[in-house]
Design an enzyme around this catalytic site. Structure first.
Site, PDB file in Angstrom:
ATOM      1  N   ASP A  24      66.873  40.933   0.865  1.00  0.00           N
ATOM      2  CA  ASP A  24      66.060  40.229  -0.253  1.00  0.00           C
ATOM      3  C   ASP A  24      64.998  39.160   0.278  1.00  0.00           C
ATOM      4  O   ASP A  24      64.562  38.404  -0.565  1.00  0.00           O
ATOM      5  CB  ASP A  24      67.192  39.598  -0.769  1.00  0.00           C
ATOM      6  N   ARG A  33      57.840  38.583   8.954  1.00  0.00           N
ATOM      7  CA  ARG A  33      58.430  39.564   9.609  1.00  0.00           C
ATOM      8  C   ARG A  33      57.366  40.887   9.735  1.00  0.00           C
ATOM      9  O   ARG A  33      57.685  41.448  10.951  1.00  0.00           O
ATOM     10  CB  ARG A  33      59.742  40.353   8.776  1.00  0.00           C
ATOM     11  N   LYS A  97      68.554  38.507  -5.433  1.00  0.00           N
ATOM     12  CA  LYS A  97      68.527  37.166  -5.083  1.00  0.00           C
ATOM     13  C   LYS A  97      67.857  36.466  -6.172  1.00  0.00           C
ATOM     14  O   LYS A  97      66.818  37.079  -6.705  1.00  0.00           O
ATOM     15  CB  LYS A  97      67.431  37.210  -3.785  1.00  0.00           C
ATOM     16  N   LYS A 136      72.735  36.601  -5.379  1.00  0.00           N
ATOM     17  CA  LYS A 136      72.552  35.619  -4.509  1.00  0.00           C
ATOM     18  C   LYS A 136      71.873  34.281  -4.704  1.00  0.00           C
ATOM     19  O   LYS A 136      70.795  34.417  -5.097  1.00  0.00           O
ATOM     20  CB  LYS A 136      72.246  36.305  -3.154  1.00  0.00           C
ATOM     21  N   GLU A 177      75.492  30.821  -1.303  1.00  0.00           N
ATOM     22  CA  GLU A 177      75.407  30.721   0.253  1.00  0.00           C
ATOM     23  C   GLU A 177      74.606  29.344   0.351  1.00  0.00           C
ATOM     24  O   GLU A 177      73.528  28.827   0.236  1.00  0.00           O
ATOM     25  CB  GLU A 177      74.355  31.856   0.492  1.00  0.00           C
ATOM     26  N   LYS A 219      78.824  33.273   0.844  1.00  0.00           N
ATOM     27  CA  LYS A 219      78.172  33.650   2.102  1.00  0.00           C
ATOM     28  C   LYS A 219      77.919  32.398   3.116  1.00  0.00           C
ATOM     29  O   LYS A 219      77.197  31.463   2.788  1.00  0.00           O
ATOM     30  CB  LYS A 219      76.774  34.173   1.676  1.00  0.00           C
ATOM     31  N   GLY A 262      71.285  34.358  10.361  1.00  0.00           N
ATOM     32  CA  GLY A 262      70.771  32.790  10.703  1.00  0.00           C
ATOM     33  C   GLY A 262      69.779  32.635  11.837  1.00  0.00           C
ATOM     34  O   GLY A 262      69.514  31.458  12.250  1.00  0.00           O
ATOM     35  N   SER A 289      76.839  39.730   5.781  1.00  0.00           N
ATOM     36  CA  SER A 289      75.749  39.793   4.853  1.00  0.00           C
ATOM     37  C   SER A 289      74.569  39.737   5.611  1.00  0.00           C
ATOM     38  O   SER A 289      73.750  38.628   5.219  1.00  0.00           O
ATOM     39  CB  SER A 289      75.954  39.057   3.662  1.00  0.00           C
ATOM     40  N   GLY A 291      70.781  39.816   7.517  1.00  0.00           N
ATOM     41  CA  GLY A 291      69.587  40.389   6.879  1.00  0.00           C
ATOM     42  C   GLY A 291      68.835  40.788   8.413  1.00  0.00           C
ATOM     43  O   GLY A 291      68.631  41.943   8.998  1.00  0.00           O
TER      44      GLY A 291
HETATM   45  P1  13P Z   1      69.908  36.334   7.888  1.00  0.00           P
HETATM   46  O1  13P Z   1      71.055  37.467   8.248  1.00  0.00           O
HETATM   47  O2  13P Z   1      68.516  37.106   8.482  1.00  0.00           O
HETATM   48  O3  13P Z   1      70.156  34.871   8.106  1.00  0.00           O
HETATM   49  O4  13P Z   1      69.466  36.604   6.275  1.00  0.00           O
HETATM   50  C1  13P Z   1      70.567  36.737   5.599  1.00  0.00           C
HETATM   51  C2  13P Z   1      70.247  36.027   4.302  1.00  0.00           C
HETATM   52  O5  13P Z   1      70.331  36.778   3.043  1.00  0.00           O
HETATM   53  C3  13P Z   1      69.721  34.592   4.327  1.00  0.00           C
HETATM   54  O6  13P Z   1      69.714  34.259   2.738  1.00  0.00           O
END
Ligand code: 13P
Length: 336
Positions: A24, A33, A97, A136, A177, A219, A262, A289, A291
Site C-alpha cells: 500500500d 523504493r 490504506k 488500514k 496501526e 497491526k 518497520g 503484515s 511491506g
Molecule cells: P513495513 O513492513 O515495510 O514497515 O510496512 C508495513 C506497513 O504497511 C507500514 O504501514
C-alpha cells in the site's frame, strides 16, 4: 454489516500459517523504493510491479490478504483482470490504506498526527464497492528527547478510533496501526514504555468510540531498541519484550495481531515472529503484515529486468511468504 461478518473476515486475515502482504505504498513512498533500485516511478511500472507481486503462483498458500493503495485498487493485470477480482478468485482478501498520511502536529515540534477523517465515510463506501473488506490506518509515533507527548499519542489514538468505527459501520475490518518508529538511539526499555502507553491509549479510544474488538485487527510494531542504540537486543529479548507489552495492553478478544517490519532485515522480521510463536500459545494469533520484509529482495531482482525477471522475482516473494507463514506457526527452520 453484522459483527459476525466482520469477525469472520478478521479471523480469515489471521488464518493459521497465513499473513498479509502490505503493498500500500503511496506514490511518494514507492518513488523512494523504485529510486533505490534505479527504475522510473511511472504509473505503468507501479502497475506492473504490483501485478508481479499479486500473480505470484501459490501466493494464497501463505497470504490471506493484501493491502492496496488507492491507485492500485483501481488497476488491472495486463490481460485486463482487475486486481481485486484476481485476488478474490485466489482467496486473497483485498485491503486498502485509507489514511492520508502523517502531518506535523501543530504546537508539538517533531511530532505528527495522521490525517484523513474528512470524507472518510464516502471513501469507505467506494472501497467496499471496489471489493475491499479491510482497511488500514497508520499512526506514527517518534521517540526522541521529550517525545512522544501525551497530546500526540492521544490525538493519534482518537483518529485511529474514529476511523475504526467508520470502517465497521461500512462493513470493513479496521486494521489499526500505531507504529512506534525504530529511528533513534533509545534503548529497548524506552521502546517498551512508549509502546505500552500508546497501546493503552489506543484501546481506551477504541472503547470510547464503541469499536467492536471482535472485528478489529491490530497491526503492531515490535518492541526493539532504536536503530542507532549501541546495545542491540537478541531475537529472544525482542520476542519476550514484545509479548509482555502486548499481553499487558491488548484484550484477548481481539481476533489477531499482525506486525509491521518497520525497517528490520528480512531475517530479523521472520525470526522475531517465529520466536514469539514458539513461546506460545498466545492469547491471539500472531502473524505478519510486512511491506519491506516481504518485498525488498524481490524488488531488487525485478528491477534488473522488468519483464525477464518476473518468474524469479515471484519465487522470492513466494519464499518470503512461506518463511513468514511458517514463522506465524512457530515452525520456521531457516534461522538454524
Ligand atoms: P513495513 O513492513 O515495510 O514497515 O510496512 C508495513 C506497513 O504497511 C507500514 O504501514
Amino acid at each position: 454489516m453484522s459483527i459476525e461478518q466482520l469477525a469472520e473476515t478478521a479471523q480469515a486475515m489471521v488464518a493459521a500459517g497465513k499473513g498479509i502482504i502490505a503493498i500500500d505504498e503511496s506514490n511518494n513512498t514507492i518513488a523512494k523504493r523504485f529510486e533505490a533500485v534505479g527504475i522510473p516511478n511511472s504509473e505503468e511500472n507501479r502497475r506492473a510491479y504490483r501485478e508481479m507481486l499479486l500473480t505470484t503462483p501459490g501466493l494464497n498458500e501463505h497470504i490471506s490478504g493484501a493491502i492496496l493503495y488507492d491507485e492500485t485498487i483501481r488497476q488491472s493485470t495486463r490481460a485486463g483482470v482487475p486486481f481485486t477480482k484476481l485476488m478474490r478468485d485466489n482467496g486473497i482478501i483485498p485491503g486498502i490504506k485509507v489514511d492520508k498520511g502523517p502531518q506535523p502536529l501543530a504546537g508539538f515540534p517533531g511530532e505528527v498526527v495522521t490525517e484523513g477523517l474528512d470524507g472518510l465515510r464516502d471513501r469507505l463506501k467506494e472501497y467496499y464497492g471496489l471489493g475491499a473488506r479491510f482497511a488500514k490506518w497508520r499512526a506514527v509515533i517518534h521517540i526522541g528527547e521529550d517525545i512522544p507527548s501525551g497530546s500526540c499519542i492521544e490525538a493519534n489514538s482518537h483518529a485511529l478510533a474514529r476511523y475504526a468505527a467508520l470502517c465497521q459501520e461500512q462493513g470493513l475490518v479496521p486494521m489499526v496501526e500505531p507504529e512506534v518508529l525504530m529511528d533513534g538511539s533509545h534503548d529497548i526499555e524506552t521502546c517498551y514504555e512508549v509502546t505500552e502507553v500508546v497501546l493503552r491509549s489506543l484501546f481506551d479510544a477504541l472503547y470510547q468510540q464503541s469499536v467492536m474488538l471482535e472485528g478489529t485487527i491490530l497491526k503492531a510494531s515490535m518492541v526493539v531498541p532504536g536503530k542507532d542504540c549501541e546495545e542491540q537486543a537478541s531475537i529472544d529479548e525482542v520476542a519476550e519484550s514484545t509479548l509482555m507489552c502486548l499481553k499487558t495492553t491488548v484484550p484477548a478478544i481481539l481476533p489477531g495481531i499482525v506486525f509491521l517490519s518497520g525497517g528490520q532485515s528480512d531475517a530479523d522480521a521472520t525470526a522475531h515472529l517465529d520466536a514469539m510463536n514458539r513461546m506460545g500459545p498466545q492469547p491471539w494469533p500472531l502473524s505478519f503484515s510486512y511491506g519491506r520484509a516481504m518485498q525488498s529482495a524481490a524488488l531488487k531482482l525485478w528491477a534488473q529486468d522488468l519483464v525477464g525477471n518476473v518468474a524469479r522475482a515471484q519465487q522470492i516473494v513466494h519464499a518470503r511468504a512461506r518463511d513468514n507463514g511458517l514463522a506465524a506457526l512457530g515452525q520456521w527452520t531457516g534461522g538454524a
